[in-house]
Design a protein around this motif. Structure first.
Motif, short mmCIF file in Angstrom:
data_model
loop_
_atom_site.label_atom_id
_atom_site.label_comp_id
_atom_site.label_asym_id
_atom_site.label_seq_id
_atom_site.Cartn_x
_atom_site.Cartn_y
_atom_site.Cartn_z
N PRO A 96 0.83 -1.21 0.00
CA PRO A 96 0.00 0.00 0.00
C PRO A 96 0.87 1.27 0.00
CG PRO A 96 -0.08 -1.09 2.14
CD PRO A 96 0.69 -1.99 1.22
N PRO A 97 0.30 2.40 -0.37
CA PRO A 97 1.11 3.62 -0.47
C PRO A 97 1.64 4.13 0.87
CG PRO A 97 -1.21 4.07 -0.97
CD PRO A 97 -1.06 2.59 -0.82
N TYR A 98 1.02 3.75 1.98
CA TYR A 98 1.51 4.21 3.29
C TYR A 98 2.66 3.36 3.82
CZ TYR A 98 -1.47 0.43 5.00
OH TYR A 98 -2.06 -0.79 5.21
N HIS A 99 3.09 2.37 3.08
CA HIS A 99 4.13 1.47 3.57
C HIS A 99 5.51 2.15 3.61
CE1 HIS A 99 5.11 -2.56 4.85
NE2 HIS A 99 6.22 -2.50 4.14
N ALA A 100 5.78 3.04 2.67
CA ALA A 100 7.07 3.76 2.67
C ALA A 100 7.21 4.66 3.90
CB ALA A 100 7.24 4.54 1.38
N PRO A 101 6.20 5.46 4.28
CA PRO A 101 6.33 6.22 5.53
C PRO A 101 6.43 5.32 6.76
CG PRO A 101 4.60 7.17 4.19
CD PRO A 101 5.03 5.90 3.52
N TYR A 102 5.78 4.18 6.71
CA TYR A 102 5.88 3.21 7.80
C TYR A 102 7.34 2.74 7.95
CZ TYR A 102 5.59 -1.48 9.83
OH TYR A 102 5.81 -2.59 10.59
N PHE A 107 12.81 3.14 10.61
CA PHE A 107 14.23 3.48 10.58
C PHE A 107 14.54 4.61 11.56
CE2 PHE A 107 14.35 1.32 6.37
CZ PHE A 107 15.39 0.44 6.66
N ILE A 108 13.63 5.56 11.72
CA ILE A 108 13.84 6.66 12.67
C ILE A 108 13.85 6.13 14.10
CG2 ILE A 108 12.76 8.74 13.65
CD1 ILE A 108 11.91 9.44 10.76
N PHE A 109 12.93 5.24 14.44
CA PHE A 109 12.89 4.67 15.79
C PHE A 109 14.12 3.82 16.07
CE2 PHE A 109 8.02 4.86 15.50
CZ PHE A 109 8.01 6.17 15.93
N THR A 110 14.56 3.08 15.09
CA THR A 110 15.77 2.27 15.26
C THR A 110 16.99 3.17 15.43
OG1 THR A 110 14.76 0.57 13.88
CG2 THR A 110 17.12 0.41 14.24
N PHE A 111 17.04 4.24 14.67
CA PHE A 111 18.14 5.20 14.80
C PHE A 111 18.10 5.85 16.18
CE2 PHE A 111 19.64 9.61 14.38
CZ PHE A 111 20.97 9.36 14.08
N ALA A 112 16.90 6.14 16.70
CA ALA A 112 16.78 6.73 18.04
C ALA A 112 17.31 5.78 19.11
CB ALA A 112 15.33 7.10 18.32
N ALA A 113 17.04 4.49 18.97
CA ALA A 113 17.57 3.50 19.92
C ALA A 113 19.09 3.46 19.87
CB ALA A 113 16.98 2.12 19.64
N ALA A 114 19.65 3.49 18.68
CA ALA A 114 21.12 3.50 18.54
C ALA A 114 21.70 4.79 19.12
CB ALA A 114 21.50 3.35 17.08
N LEU A 115 21.00 5.90 18.95
CA LEU A 115 21.46 7.18 19.49
C LEU A 115 21.45 7.15 21.01
CD1 LEU A 115 22.39 9.98 18.55
CD2 LEU A 115 20.02 10.71 18.74
N MET A 116 20.43 6.55 21.61
CA MET A 116 20.38 6.42 23.07
C MET A 116 21.55 5.58 23.59
SD MET A 116 16.45 5.82 24.10
CE MET A 116 15.17 6.56 23.12
N MET A 117 21.88 4.52 22.87
CA MET A 117 23.01 3.70 23.27
C MET A 117 24.31 4.49 23.18
SD MET A 117 21.90 -0.03 21.68
CE MET A 117 23.50 -0.34 21.09
N LEU A 118 24.47 5.31 22.14
CA LEU A 118 25.68 6.11 21.99
C LEU A 118 25.78 7.21 23.04
CD1 LEU A 118 25.99 6.45 18.10
CD2 LEU A 118 27.44 5.15 19.66
N VAL A 119 24.64 7.81 23.40
CA VAL A 119 24.66 8.84 24.44
C VAL A 119 25.07 8.22 25.76
CG1 VAL A 119 23.15 10.32 25.82
CG2 VAL A 119 23.04 10.41 23.35
#
Length: 150
Positions: A96-102, A107-119
């Protein structure tokens, strides 16, 4: 199957969020071990953030549930997102067309988890570096800076 996966994901998300809040509260509420006179004068008797982090160093140097949860979420989330991205790249018309924003949100949430680990890693390294530099056993004896009797 999808409902059970959504429930499991929600429970894991709540556990990780709760453990993050618990870790932040325990670090923030922990009384500083030793307050320097400078920090008491600058803050009006209140401890500085750096003093609170220094007092929480023994707790931060150990792996907690939060660290394990972040690492597991990062690894599993990255694996699922990568396989989903490969599937979308192979056959974009079947999604569906909403799959790309999903996927972007994932990827943003995964990046946020990696950023928390780095902090957290940066905080721990800062605290240990300051403690090792400031400790008396790591100070070199300088003959010209010896304390003389009066």
């Amino acid at each position: 199957m999808m409902t059970s996966l959504a429930i499991i994901g929600a429970v894991v998300g709540l556990l990780v969020t709760g453990s993050a809040i618990f870790l932040a509260v325990t670090v923030a509420m922990r009384p500083p071990a030793v307050l320097s006179a400078d920090s008491q004068e600058q803050e009006g008797g209140k401890p500085r953030v750096l003093d609170r982090i220094k007092s929480a160093a023994p707790q931060l140097l150990q792996w907690t549930f939060f660290d394990y949860a972040l690492l597991v979420l990062f690894l599993i989330g990255s694996l699922f997102l990568f396989t989903d991205l490969v599937a979308v790249l192979r056959d974009a018309e079947s999604f569906p067309p909403y799959h790309a924003p999903y996927l972007l949100c994932g990827f943003i949430f995964t990046f946020a988890a990696a950023l928390m680990m780095l902090v957290r890693l940066a905080l721990v390294l800062t605290v240990t570096r300051q403690e090792s530099v400031g400790s008396p056993e790591n100070q070199e004896h300088q003959p010209g800076h010896a304390h003389h009797a009066e």
